[in-house]
Scaffold this active site. Structure first.
Site, mmCIF file in Angstrom:
data_model
loop_
_atom_site.group_PDB
_atom_site.id
_atom_site.type_symbol
_atom_site.label_atom_id
_atom_site.label_comp_id
_atom_site.label_asym_id
_atom_site.label_seq_id
_atom_site.Cartn_x
_atom_site.Cartn_y
_atom_site.Cartn_z
ATOM 1 N N CYS A 49 11.988 -18.208 -59.701
ATOM 2 C CA CYS A 49 13.154 -18.577 -60.510
ATOM 3 C C CYS A 49 13.926 -19.664 -59.796
ATOM 4 O O CYS A 49 14.137 -19.596 -58.585
ATOM 5 C CB CYS A 49 14.053 -17.353 -60.712
ATOM 6 N N CYS A 65 18.801 -15.696 -69.556
ATOM 7 C CA CYS A 65 17.794 -15.138 -68.649
ATOM 8 C C CYS A 65 17.344 -13.758 -69.121
ATOM 9 O O CYS A 65 18.125 -12.799 -69.118
ATOM 10 C CB CYS A 65 18.403 -15.032 -67.250
ATOM 11 N N GLY A 71 25.487 -8.334 -56.148
ATOM 12 C CA GLY A 71 25.527 -8.975 -54.838
ATOM 13 C C GLY A 71 26.210 -8.095 -53.828
ATOM 14 O O GLY A 71 27.363 -7.726 -54.019
ATOM 15 N N CYS A 113 24.466 -13.074 -58.070
ATOM 16 C CA CYS A 113 25.900 -13.095 -57.839
ATOM 17 C C CYS A 113 26.640 -12.556 -59.052
ATOM 18 O O CYS A 113 26.098 -12.480 -60.156
ATOM 19 C CB CYS A 113 26.388 -14.528 -57.590
ATOM 20 N N CYS A 169 15.154 -17.665 -71.471
ATOM 21 C CA CYS A 169 14.418 -18.203 -70.341
ATOM 22 C C CYS A 169 13.531 -17.079 -69.834
ATOM 23 O O CYS A 169 14.035 -16.041 -69.371
ATOM 24 C CB CYS A 169 15.350 -18.686 -69.226
ATOM 25 N N CYS A 224 10.082 -16.909 -65.230
ATOM 26 C CA CYS A 224 9.457 -16.091 -64.187
ATOM 27 C C CYS A 224 8.173 -15.430 -64.695
ATOM 28 O O CYS A 224 7.296 -15.088 -63.909
ATOM 29 C CB CYS A 224 10.441 -15.054 -63.650
ATOM 30 N N ASN A 245 28.063 -18.211 -60.171
ATOM 31 C CA ASN A 245 26.848 -17.425 -60.347
ATOM 32 C C ASN A 245 25.797 -18.320 -60.952
ATOM 33 O O ASN A 245 25.990 -18.828 -62.064
ATOM 34 C CB ASN A 245 27.125 -16.227 -61.271
ATOM 35 N N GLY A 246 24.717 -18.527 -60.215
ATOM 36 C CA GLY A 246 23.658 -19.390 -60.729
ATOM 37 C C GLY A 246 23.094 -20.249 -59.627
ATOM 38 O O GLY A 246 23.342 -20.003 -58.447
ATOM 39 N N ASP A 296 7.965 1.479 -64.064
ATOM 40 C CA ASP A 296 8.886 0.654 -63.292
ATOM 41 C C ASP A 296 9.211 -0.579 -64.112
ATOM 42 O O ASP A 296 8.487 -0.940 -65.045
ATOM 43 C CB ASP A 296 8.281 0.266 -61.936
ATOM 44 N N ASP A 297 10.325 -1.230 -63.769
ATOM 45 C CA ASP A 297 10.753 -2.356 -64.594
ATOM 46 C C ASP A 297 10.000 -3.632 -64.282
ATOM 47 O O ASP A 297 9.810 -4.480 -65.145
ATOM 48 C CB ASP A 297 12.257 -2.578 -64.420
ATOM 49 N N TYR A 345 16.154 -6.270 -65.324
ATOM 50 C CA TYR A 345 16.536 -5.640 -64.062
ATOM 51 C C TYR A 345 17.990 -5.818 -63.640
ATOM 52 O O TYR A 345 18.617 -4.886 -63.176
ATOM 53 C CB TYR A 345 15.633 -6.144 -62.940
#
Lengths: 468, 468, 468, 468
Positions: C390, C244, C35, C9, C444, C447, C110-111, C353-354, C250
């Site tokens: 995540c 994050c 988003g 978001c 963080c 992931c 957002n979150g 690629d990322d 990304y």
């Protein structure tokens, strides 16, 4: 390249595949960059032609699966269109489909005729009526009036009367015809998929549907495809071909191969040549995305100056380009591009764009780059000054709006507020595009040189050329 | 009258009013009952014709005020359309607007030609192309091919070639033309508003815009309106007029005056005559709304049996008629009508409808009335049996589907499950519509009698008549 | 990165500008990449809050200028949303706007909260009703139930109860509030435009409206903005921030600066570090556009292998991503990407690629590159394997779908059919993102590592974690 | 009745039918006259509630079959809405559906509470938040806060707190509840179809789906329907019922039976009584269609003056009523009605309408009739003067706008330019509606008499009553 030339058109055709309308949809999807204003597909089931067309992007006009149900049959042609001759609006959307004495026929056209108005006048004097203002309708009338029996003869007769640029696909109940004008201004390629022949403006459309590339339709060639196979004709007198060099500069997709060469590679070579012609001491080379990227890579490679993405494009802009949102229009290029300050700040920056039309957008971008802290800005254009309008299918502004038709390079440099400005030379662009020794006559470069390979009547010149 | 004839078309034109497109919009709004499938307006500002048309109701197709901004000028014509000849779809929406040797012309047509296919074949043989399948395009081609100079001569030349039913309005940059075929099948009236001439299919369109009714355009008359005023021509040989009696029976709006009479009053007289011809002992007269109401009032008046609303119509159905909702289609007539049990229960009921096509809807309605407790049901139809298809602009089913073409009245009575069934007599309908002594020849009543005032070629007959 | 993580978001807020809704629209436009499912704007004129929201892109939902007329006032907040917690659909679109005892309040979030379900259960037991399934509604309930008088106290009380990731903007009639959770998972920046304070998820939104960047909202900080100015609070206990790292990998736009660094520069450094860790003999480095471009440039720079665009993206795909077209879905990645054979043929290719989620898309791309004639393909991923879901606002697939949660790198290499496969190391990604010595605890990276800085209750873990 | 009261709301519910959402759609279709602004359906499959709602007509909001696929389950409720309390807009569209401690619940409400604001204030003070401005949300909050376990007890507890007019249907995962307020202001009927129970505002909804009418829900009755069957409760103290007499006058459909009587028959009796009270020498009785038709028939029957359709309604107006077209708005009533001159010219005309609010429309209609040549115009209103606003669910204008609240009958007669004006008497309307001896207390006739059966708090009165 934002406020410059509008796109022209793209055509597609397929014969003998059970999913012909669907594949045409995909082909148009791949050719969307050649026209975003309207699109359409005509399909034949061997008995009846049917058509669907509308204003907007391919993915929007063909949103419902029911549309494909209404387009059965093994042959289809399609068209994406910006404007060029004929003005906007649904009535000029293509394909154009009519009934005539031999049945039904649909046609999709990429290009622009120089004697369409003359022919139209003659036809109207003979009692013809016109439902559109598109050049293409003239072709259909000529074909319908032909006294010949066979379709190839009719098409030949019609095309013999017209002059200008055309890559055409015709669809009848039982045949698909593809033609490229004798000068070969616009590309048209031939492919094959599961035994079905495919025609498309660019190879990227073949790639998407996984069709095999066979060859280009030659300048002046007509291919007629039916159940028996493909037959090739060369019905016109031979002339020296003059494919449009601007397809390499801007129009075609970089992953396409046209006129015997890969577009991305040609663009990189434009950049390399530009570096040779207009070297400068600098810290970083940045493209104006996306059209300036390949030339910027070439410039960086040749010059040894590092390539960076100093401008980031907002990928959600696409649609608003077509139907601009009142409330954001004045934000202009900012809505599309943003700078990466870290890349630019304190640097001497070479900025690469493929061409420059009015100069207003370049001026705004250079201001943005300056605000991001650039120490020097050296604008490099990977083509010569665009000083002359195109009469062969590219919707250029009038000469009055083309900044380079009335201003010297130094004046343009001052206007766009770059520190230095360099254009690729006439010889350089031809050389990089593959003309032996960079000599003229291998391409149409009328937009740069004013040398128009096909003459146009006074009539048209008067109303359109303005400044001449 | 739900599953019966589909509506045909309505036309409108206005010359010399600063709000011409807007008034045309209102005129079409008033004529909406004559065609709900598509509509369009063409407007002239004295120099250029412009057009907007689309599928759907007038209020939907002309929803945005910006559309009216795009239709400037003091003259306009408009069209609402169901289908008749030419099939569905936007490509047959009218007006049809083309360029020809004298400039631009737009045309809107109410009616149906009987020799359109023949003429089209001839024209195609001479090299003409057709963008639509509408009769109307034939007229335009003929007009464009005319060797005459003056517009009235061109129109005359074109119309001399065609046969059938037509009320036409033409718009050029500087002129509005209205024509009614020699038989005068379809209505066309002339009005005036603030000095501007107005043409319309029915007077209800004049009423809405508060235009003054001047007179009807006569059968075989052509009026040409320009800045100098109105000129009337009678270019065709004189024939006995035969206006469509079915306009009185069903098509026209009851508040309109056509063919010299008020539609509501004629329908009441149909009802009175029906009561004279088919009296019955009963407790209540109820109409099938809304088309059966005036005749039911007449029947009640003549018979002395009280009139009641025993069936109530859902007023939100209108739209779904055009684009039916999958999930409710099988509910058929129930979605449109409901009974008022209090009015019906235990009563001997006379049910009045204006006509009866397939009989399936009447059968359902009679079942509903029976379920609401009617003791007896006497179905009375305020027109004779509809046994023959119309070739003059009404989209009747084929003979096979017309129940009265293959069944006796007694058989129909059994099928629709009424206790008794009575149709208005041939003489009675003519008498009530104003034919002196009810004698034939004053109206086209081909749908009842099979006497077609204008002959149609074998070609058409073969493909369409089927059962003959 | 096509079939991987969905976006999360983006939020935006502005206080004290006469064109607040319009600027919020532009801010959301710049944040559209965060988003694309739904968006909305709430505006206050000092007395009344008003809102407009809908499904779709910002440019589509706010197409009509009349919408902006309905959103008057000098303060506004806005939201773009993919899904994360709460499921799809208009009912979960944000902002959420309610009336409560102190008036009206709107919030955009957002979150993702880790104890939302627990709190919701408690609230429902106390009689609360929920209109959405969004975490955000829980926050509003807590705020409304607060016994405190002052808004900052109410917000504090509500936020003290919740745990997880949140960058929030609140709008009341007279105040704009911005908060970032103590861990600072998601970015939130502060800017100023013509004296008006602006809050936005990323700096690119400030750039577009030409607002000046002031500073980031700190982890655990709440700013309350009203007519008197801005007040900063730190109402929460201090914890070690853990922004994050995947925003760098990304999510964020490359032209944004977040967490103190420029995203493009960090991504290039990922590429350089990747080259250091996974060098290979090769002829060309090509990115998977567009997300892989910066890392590919870094890899090329560090390795000395030339960078080329070997894959070209179709820029008209954007929309179909949101609402896929039945007929083209199976064409998958081909619809988005095409190879440039000239760049690839006969070459040893490094593909960057990322990140890599399921591996299915990478597998298809590698097949395309192989078909274009690559001699060797060395896949390099500019982040570590994504093995853990995540819980802080990124809509990752379940562990079962994350290929690296159950397969070794060698297995993945075999699956995607690359010749070699190299991921950036855990230490490398941290180092390149700016963690001193690449030590853990500065970001963080759950992931990648499974180290979740904020614990989540069993409840949630059970239903979602699956494989744990 | 064009510029008068806006419609209120209609509700529908069904339990235990495999096509519940589809039948609810049809039920709402039949109840469309009770609200055209928005509509919605909530459905339960026994486990989960799902909902779809939107602005517009039922046939438009539920256009796609896919919507019905998204509403599986054997129980559904639905709602059509104009405005009444709560203002316009999608956020107030119903059903309202929420999650609370016992699961999910949806509610649809016809009526208006008089103490909603008070209760809302209390609830907000206790920490509740409100997503809508609809009364209905208050009911849900009360129900969610109830300490009772069983749903009937919760509903009872909630409804005990509210005062005003309500016919409600609730849907939970496993139950359908219907309630009518103790005064029974609004109708609510019970039916059965294939073993499934049906609730609806009017019997016309039962008729359409061919459900059998069982009985009316009694004033103050609550029925709870689940798999075991129907249970009836009378949880409220007994009061004298006061059903809304205006349902007979205008709101309900004539084919419906409510409050024990057929609406059409009651309206005819209004007309007969009107003829008794206000006889006049005249030539013709004409109704203002469609609402004036039954009373006009009654007037004609009683007076012996012939009934005619002197005004014809355009049946395509429906939609524009909801969303008026800029360009035709000033045409006002002409767009809806046209006169039949033949019926009116030279006649003494009795014009019947059901009620008269501002008088502006009546004034225009009378002018039209005068222009059509009427010699005398005697306006007769089949209800008493509407002098007082409604607080029980009918969206009347404020007193200031009600012409009869500030003007004498003679003044109104002069304003609307009729020759004479007669209203049905208070006693007459009650008598005709079935009150024994026409005595008061059998109906709510507050809009005529100012006698409000349920008191409203000062608060509301102050802001709304204005002129009091």
């Amino acid at each position: 390249m934002f406020d410059k030339f509008e796109d022209e058109c793209g055509v597609f055709g397929i014969f003998g595949h059970p999913e012909s309308a669907n594949l045409t949809y995909l082909g148009l999807y791949a050719l969307q960059h050649r026209g975003q204003e309207s699109c359409g597909i005509a399909a034949s089931d061997g008995q009846v032609l049917r058509m669907h067309k509308g204003m907007g992007l391919v993915a929007d006009v063909f949103k419902k699966d029911s549309i494909f149900d209404s387009l059965p049959g093994e042959s289809s042609i399609g068209h994406v269109r910006y404007s060029t001759a004929g003005g906007n609006g649904i009535k000029n959307a293509q394909p154009i489909m009519v009934d005539y004495v031999r049945g039904s026929i649909a046609v999709a056209h990429n290009g622009n005729l120089v004697n369409a108005q003359e022919l139209r006048n003659e036809l109207e004097n003979r009692g013809s009526i016109f439902s559109t203002t598109a050049d293409t309708e003239v072709i259909i009338h000529l074909l319908a009036h032909s006294k010949s029996e066979a379709l190839p003869d009719r098409v030949t007769e019609a095309l013999t009367a017209i002059r200008g640029a055309y890559s055409l696909v015709f669809l009848t109940e039982t045949r698909l015809v593809g033609v490229r004008d004798p000068n070969g201004f616009r590309p048209l390629v031939l492919g094959k998929l599961d035994g079905a022949y495919v025609l498309a403006s660019e190879t990227c459309a073949l790639d998407l549907i996984e069709a095999e590339f066979i060859r280009e339709i030659e300048p002046g060639e007509m291919v007629v495809i039916n159940k028996e196979g493909l037959k090739s004709y060369h019905p016109f007198g031979k002339v020296t071909p003059s494919p449009c060099i601007f397809e390499f500069v801007y129009f075609a997709r970089p992953d396409s191969n046209i006129f015997g060469r890969n577009v991305y590679s040609v663009r990189k070579e434009f950049g390399r040549q530009l570096a040779r012609e207009h070297a400068v001491e600098a810290d970083v080379v940045i493209p104006i995305p996306d059209s300036g990227v390949p030339a910027a890579l070439g410039y960086a490679e040749q010059s040894g100056i590092p390539f960076e993405l100093g401008l980031i494009r907002n990928h959600y802009v696409g649609r608003t380009f077509i139907e601009p949102q009142q409330s954001i229009r004045h934000f202009g290029v900012k809505i599309k591009l943003n700078t990466v300050r870290e890349v630019i700040e304190g640097k001497r920056v070479v900025v690469i764009d493929d061409s420059l039309v009015r100069g207003t957008t370049a001026r705004k971008i250079i201001k943005m780059i300056r605000n991001a802290g650039a120490k020097e800005i050296h604008l490099r254009i990977s083509s010569p000054p665009t000083s002359y309008p195109c009469y062969y299918g590219i919707d250029t502004p009038t000469r009055k709006e083309l900044i380079s038709s009335s201003h010297s390079i130094e004046e343009i440099n001052r206007y766009v507020t770059s520190d230095t400005l360099g254009y690729l030379s006439h010889e350089g662009v031809r050389l990089a595009a593959g003309a032996p020794d960079g000599s003229p006559g291998h391409f149409c470069d009328a937009c740069f040189s004013g040398n128009y390979p096909v003459k146009f009547p006074r009539l048209k010149a008067d109303s359109q050329l303005g400044l001449f």
